[in-house]
Write an enzyme that holds these catalytic residues in place. Sequence first.
Site, PDB file in Angstrom:
ATOM      1  N   GLU A 161       5.127  -5.000   6.961  1.00  0.00           N
ATOM      2  CA  GLU A 161       4.410  -3.917   7.650  1.00  0.00           C
ATOM      3  C   GLU A 161       4.943  -3.666   9.058  1.00  0.00           C
ATOM      4  O   GLU A 161       4.934  -2.546   9.553  1.00  0.00           O
ATOM      5  CB  GLU A 161       2.910  -4.254   7.747  1.00  0.00           C
ATOM      6  CG  GLU A 161       2.167  -4.208   6.421  1.00  0.00           C
ATOM      7  CD  GLU A 161       2.167  -5.535   5.673  1.00  0.00           C
ATOM      8  OE1 GLU A 161       3.029  -6.400   5.969  1.00  0.00           O
ATOM      9  OE2 GLU A 161       1.330  -5.718   4.785  1.00  0.00           O
ATOM     10  N   GLY A 206       0.713  -5.074   0.963  1.00  0.00           N
ATOM     11  CA  GLY A 206      -0.507  -5.170   0.159  1.00  0.00           C
ATOM     12  C   GLY A 206      -0.258  -5.822  -1.192  1.00  0.00           C
ATOM     13  O   GLY A 206      -1.174  -6.411  -1.772  1.00  0.00           O
ATOM     14  N   ALA A 254       0.863  -1.176   0.000  1.00  0.00           N
ATOM     15  CA  ALA A 254       0.000   0.000   0.000  1.00  0.00           C
ATOM     16  C   ALA A 254       0.903   1.230   0.000  1.00  0.00           C
ATOM     17  O   ALA A 254       2.071   1.152   0.397  1.00  0.00           O
ATOM     18  CB  ALA A 254      -0.894  -0.022   1.223  1.00  0.00           C
ATOM     19  N   GLU A 304      -0.369  -9.404  -0.502  1.00  0.00           N
ATOM     20  CA  GLU A 304      -1.782  -9.722  -0.201  1.00  0.00           C
ATOM     21  C   GLU A 304      -2.622  -9.744  -1.481  1.00  0.00           C
ATOM     22  O   GLU A 304      -3.507 -10.573  -1.641  1.00  0.00           O
ATOM     23  CB  GLU A 304      -2.331  -8.712   0.802  1.00  0.00           C
ATOM     24  CG  GLU A 304      -1.710  -8.916   2.185  1.00  0.00           C
ATOM     25  CD  GLU A 304      -2.013  -7.801   3.164  1.00  0.00           C
ATOM     26  OE1 GLU A 304      -1.838  -6.613   2.788  1.00  0.00           O
ATOM     27  OE2 GLU A 304      -2.422  -8.084   4.291  1.00  0.00           O
TER      28      GLU A 304
HETATM   29  N1  DAK Z   1       4.634   3.233  -0.599  1.00  0.00           N
HETATM   30  C1  DAK Z   1       5.026   4.399  -1.146  1.00  0.00           C
HETATM   31  N2  DAK Z   1       6.156   4.543  -1.868  1.00  0.00           N
HETATM   32  C2  DAK Z   1       6.923   3.450  -2.026  1.00  0.00           C
HETATM   33  C3  DAK Z   1       6.585   2.196  -1.479  1.00  0.00           C
HETATM   34  C4  DAK Z   1       5.363   2.106  -0.747  1.00  0.00           C
HETATM   35  N3  DAK Z   1       4.925   0.943  -0.218  1.00  0.00           N
HETATM   36  N4  DAK Z   1       7.558   1.318  -1.808  1.00  0.00           N
HETATM   37  C5  DAK Z   1       8.459   1.996  -2.528  1.00  0.00           C
HETATM   38  N5  DAK Z   1       8.080   3.281  -2.663  1.00  0.00           N
HETATM   39  C6  DAK Z   1       8.782   4.353  -3.398  1.00  0.00           C
HETATM   40  C7  DAK Z   1      10.014   4.799  -2.625  1.00  0.00           C
HETATM   41  O1  DAK Z   1       9.645   5.730  -1.610  1.00  0.00           O
HETATM   42  C8  DAK Z   1      10.823   5.426  -3.721  1.00  0.00           C
HETATM   43  O2  DAK Z   1      10.265   6.694  -4.020  1.00  0.00           O
HETATM   44  P1  DAK Z   1      11.251   7.986  -4.167  1.00  0.00           P
HETATM   45  O3  DAK Z   1      12.026   8.065  -2.930  1.00  0.00           O
HETATM   46  O4  DAK Z   1      12.073   7.661  -5.384  1.00  0.00           O
HETATM   47  O5  DAK Z   1      10.282   9.118  -4.380  1.00  0.00           O
HETATM   48  C9  DAK Z   1      10.530   4.520  -4.920  1.00  0.00           C
HETATM   49  O6  DAK Z   1       9.295   3.846  -4.617  1.00  0.00           O
HETATM   50  C10 DAK Z   1      11.605   3.459  -5.148  1.00  0.00           C
HETATM   51  O7  DAK Z   1      11.800   2.768  -3.913  1.00  0.00           O
HETATM   52  P2  DAK Z   1      13.244   2.639  -3.197  1.00  0.00           P
HETATM   53  O8  DAK Z   1      14.139   3.752  -3.590  1.00  0.00           O
HETATM   54  O9  DAK Z   1      12.981   2.430  -1.752  1.00  0.00           O
HETATM   55  O10 DAK Z   1      13.769   1.301  -3.895  1.00  0.00           O
HETATM   56  P3  DAK Z   1      14.770   0.217  -3.290  1.00  0.00           P
HETATM   57  O11 DAK Z   1      15.062  -0.716  -4.422  1.00  0.00           O
HETATM   58  O12 DAK Z   1      15.888   0.861  -2.549  1.00  0.00           O
HETATM   59  O13 DAK Z   1      13.903  -0.566  -2.184  1.00  0.00           O
HETATM   60  C11 DAK Z   1      11.952  -1.724  -1.369  1.00  0.00           C
HETATM   61  C12 DAK Z   1      12.810  -1.333  -2.593  1.00  0.00           C
HETATM   62  C13 DAK Z   1      10.687  -2.404  -1.917  1.00  0.00           C
HETATM   63  C14 DAK Z   1      12.712  -2.724  -0.500  1.00  0.00           C
HETATM   64  C15 DAK Z   1      11.602  -0.457  -0.550  1.00  0.00           C
HETATM   65  O14 DAK Z   1      11.047   0.529  -1.429  1.00  0.00           O
HETATM   66  C16 DAK Z   1      10.622  -0.696   0.535  1.00  0.00           C
HETATM   67  O15 DAK Z   1      10.940  -1.180   1.600  1.00  0.00           O
HETATM   68  N6  DAK Z   1       9.341  -0.314   0.288  1.00  0.00           N
HETATM   69  C17 DAK Z   1       8.281  -0.418   1.281  1.00  0.00           C
HETATM   70  C18 DAK Z   1       7.837  -1.852   1.431  1.00  0.00           C
HETATM   71  C19 DAK Z   1       6.785  -1.944   2.487  1.00  0.00           C
HETATM   72  O16 DAK Z   1       6.978  -1.635   3.676  1.00  0.00           O
HETATM   73  N7  DAK Z   1       5.592  -2.384   2.092  1.00  0.00           N
HETATM   74  C20 DAK Z   1       4.436  -2.532   2.983  1.00  0.00           C
HETATM   75  C21 DAK Z   1       3.656  -1.242   3.037  1.00  0.00           C
HETATM   76  S1  DAK Z   1       2.284  -1.304   4.157  1.00  0.00           S
HETATM   77  C22 DAK Z   1      -5.318  -2.300   3.689  1.00  0.00           C
HETATM   78  C23 DAK Z   1      -4.830  -2.849   2.551  1.00  0.00           C
HETATM   79  C24 DAK Z   1      -3.477  -3.024   2.390  1.00  0.00           C
HETATM   80  C25 DAK Z   1      -2.601  -2.596   3.354  1.00  0.00           C
HETATM   81  C26 DAK Z   1      -3.099  -2.012   4.469  1.00  0.00           C
HETATM   82  C27 DAK Z   1      -4.432  -1.857   4.632  1.00  0.00           C
HETATM   83  N8  DAK Z   1      -6.686  -2.122   3.885  1.00  0.00           N
HETATM   84  C28 DAK Z   1      -7.620  -2.714   3.003  1.00  0.00           C
HETATM   85  C29 DAK Z   1      -7.152  -1.236   4.925  1.00  0.00           C
HETATM   86  C30 DAK Z   1      -1.196  -2.754   3.121  1.00  0.00           C
HETATM   87  C31 DAK Z   1      -0.226  -2.136   3.819  1.00  0.00           C
HETATM   88  C32 DAK Z   1       1.111  -2.139   3.283  1.00  0.00           C
HETATM   89  O17 DAK Z   1       1.389  -2.694   2.245  1.00  0.00           O
END
Ligand code: DAK
Length: 257
Positions: free
Chosen positions: A131, A108, A65, A111
């Site tokens: 998360e 997400g 997400a 998921e």
């Molecule tokens: N959200 C927003 N931006 C994201 C992102 C994300 N999840 N993942 C990556 N980006 C963005 C980065 O901020 C970066 O943007 P800029 O800085 O260039 O503006 C760009 O994508 C490239 O990412 P990185 O520079 O970080 O790339 P790397 O190769 O260094 O790293 C990475 C890749 C995937 C390991 C890293 O980006 C990372 O850790 N990303 C976050 C992964 C994460 O924590 N995902 C879980 C998010 S929470 C719900 C439904 C669903 C959910 C919740 C509720 N309901 C129905 C209520 C789900 C929640 C989640 O998924």
Amino acid sequence: MEFILVTPQAQPHVALIQLNRPKELNALNLQLMGELRDALKELDENDEVRAIIITGNERAFAAGADIKQMAGKTAIDMLNIDQFSTWDQIRKTKKPIIAAVSGFALGGGCELAMTCDMIIASETAMFGQPEIKIGVMPGAGGTQRLTKAIGKAKAMEMVLTGKFMPAEEAEKQGLINRVVPVELYLDEAFKLAAEIAKMSPVATKLAKESVNRSFETQLDEGLHFERKNFYLCFASEDQTEGMNAFVEKRAPEFKGR
Ligand code: DAK
């Protein structure tokens, strides 16, 4: 449609949806999810379509997400936005959906892949529920579907540490159907879709519904429980800290409040 590309007849009777926010690693913002819900509804109603493939790009299926969109939200904001109704409608798609996954399928994104009926992965695919690292927990079925797919011990480790699972291991654990070289993952998904599209569309829908039924009542209860706890995370300072730390590109300092 701004964030997805839809080809209703990518191959005879097979539709393709491509998530298309490549710079953000296909982070699933609210608009993208709304577009995906609407596209799936339309394809479900289109008699020419018998199977649907959802894919991303080589680097990312979806990295979760959109944390930037969620970072400032309170529990009540999350309740009012009610993203769950979107996810519920996606889950109700009657036609079979294959996720063709390469690169990151996180949070997400993982998921969403698990909400699909089958997963074909490239050898570079990485699955994870990270998360916990940003102060929350899976909210779109991760704690339920992952546990059912790979068992309690492995699921618990992934959910509590945020560690990623590479495609090869995901295949061994039964999370995905198979893993193929990166240049073949979409072809392989099309092959599987073509095989399914040859069958009776009526029997296919009924069979999908029946397989899902095998754990549906339990899943409904589990999802309900997960959702309550997910909202509760947004009442914590740790959620604000965890998500702000991601946006500001620093390590979070969790305080247990
Ligand atoms: N959200 C927003 N931006 C994201 C992102 C994300 N999840 N993942 C990556 N980006 C963005 C980065 O901020 C970066 O943007 P800029 O800085 O260039 O503006 C760009 O994508 C490239 O990412 P990185 O520079 O970080 O790339 P790397 O190769 O260094 O790293 C990475 C890749 C995937 C390991 C890293 O980006 C990372 O850790 N990303 C976050 C992964 C994460 O924590 N995902 C879980 C998010 S929470 C719900 C439904 C669903 C959910 C919740 C509720 N309901 C129905 C209520 C789900 C929640 C989640 O998924």
